[in-house]
Design a protein around this motif. Sequence first.
Motif, short mmCIF file in Angstrom:
data_model
loop_
_atom_site.label_atom_id
_atom_site.label_comp_id
_atom_site.label_asym_id
_atom_site.label_seq_id
_atom_site.Cartn_x
_atom_site.Cartn_y
_atom_site.Cartn_z
N UNK A 62 0.80 -1.21 0.00
CA UNK A 62 0.00 0.00 0.00
C UNK A 62 0.84 1.27 0.00
N UNK A 63 2.08 1.19 -0.49
CA UNK A 63 2.98 2.33 -0.50
C UNK A 63 3.16 2.86 -1.92
N UNK A 64 2.85 4.12 -2.13
CA UNK A 64 3.03 4.75 -3.43
C UNK A 64 4.45 5.29 -3.51
N UNK A 65 5.20 4.85 -4.52
CA UNK A 65 6.58 5.27 -4.68
C UNK A 65 6.73 6.12 -5.93
N UNK A 66 7.30 7.30 -5.78
CA UNK A 66 7.58 8.15 -6.93
C UNK A 66 9.04 8.07 -7.36
N UNK A 67 9.85 7.31 -6.65
CA UNK A 67 11.26 7.20 -6.99
C UNK A 67 11.66 5.78 -7.33
N UNK A 68 10.71 5.01 -7.82
CA UNK A 68 10.97 3.60 -8.05
C UNK A 68 11.97 3.36 -9.18
N UNK A 69 12.02 4.26 -10.14
CA UNK A 69 12.93 4.09 -11.28
C UNK A 69 14.39 4.29 -10.87
#
Length: 154
Positions: A62-69
């Motif tokens: 349930x964690x939204x990641x904006x730095x996954x790349x």
Amino acid sequence: MPVTELGASRHRQTRLLWGGYALALMLAPLLWDSSLGQSLLSQIGIAIIVCLSYNLLLGQGGLVSFGHAVYSGMGAYLAMHTLNRVSGGWPLPVSLIPLAGGLGSVLLALLLGWVSTRRAGTAFAMITFGVGELIWASALVLPGFFGGEGGLSG
């Protein structure tokens, strides 16, 4: 049909479907044996792994990641640096280069993940966004590692 038979039938169908997918994935390199086909299949496989890891993070945690790349990109940079070192004389088989990039990315993920997973929700999303922006800014500041605006070549 009783409920247990219906569940067993659905389970059998699911196993057959996933078995078909596995068979298709095993036969794909034999069907597309050109250089372009192999390269495209590799890129598809890498994209699948990145998408599955994001699905684990968002779907299960349930964690939204904006730095996954950051992690897949860093693995690619480390693999490219390793390839350049191997062509310069390092005694490492070329087949182990993706492993070197992956292990380096895992070490970075352990360090940054230790920092970012201390919080959840919006704070986690903002921390990952900040990490992504930090790495992006580092790409321009550290051209020796990231290759500047032109990137790395090998």
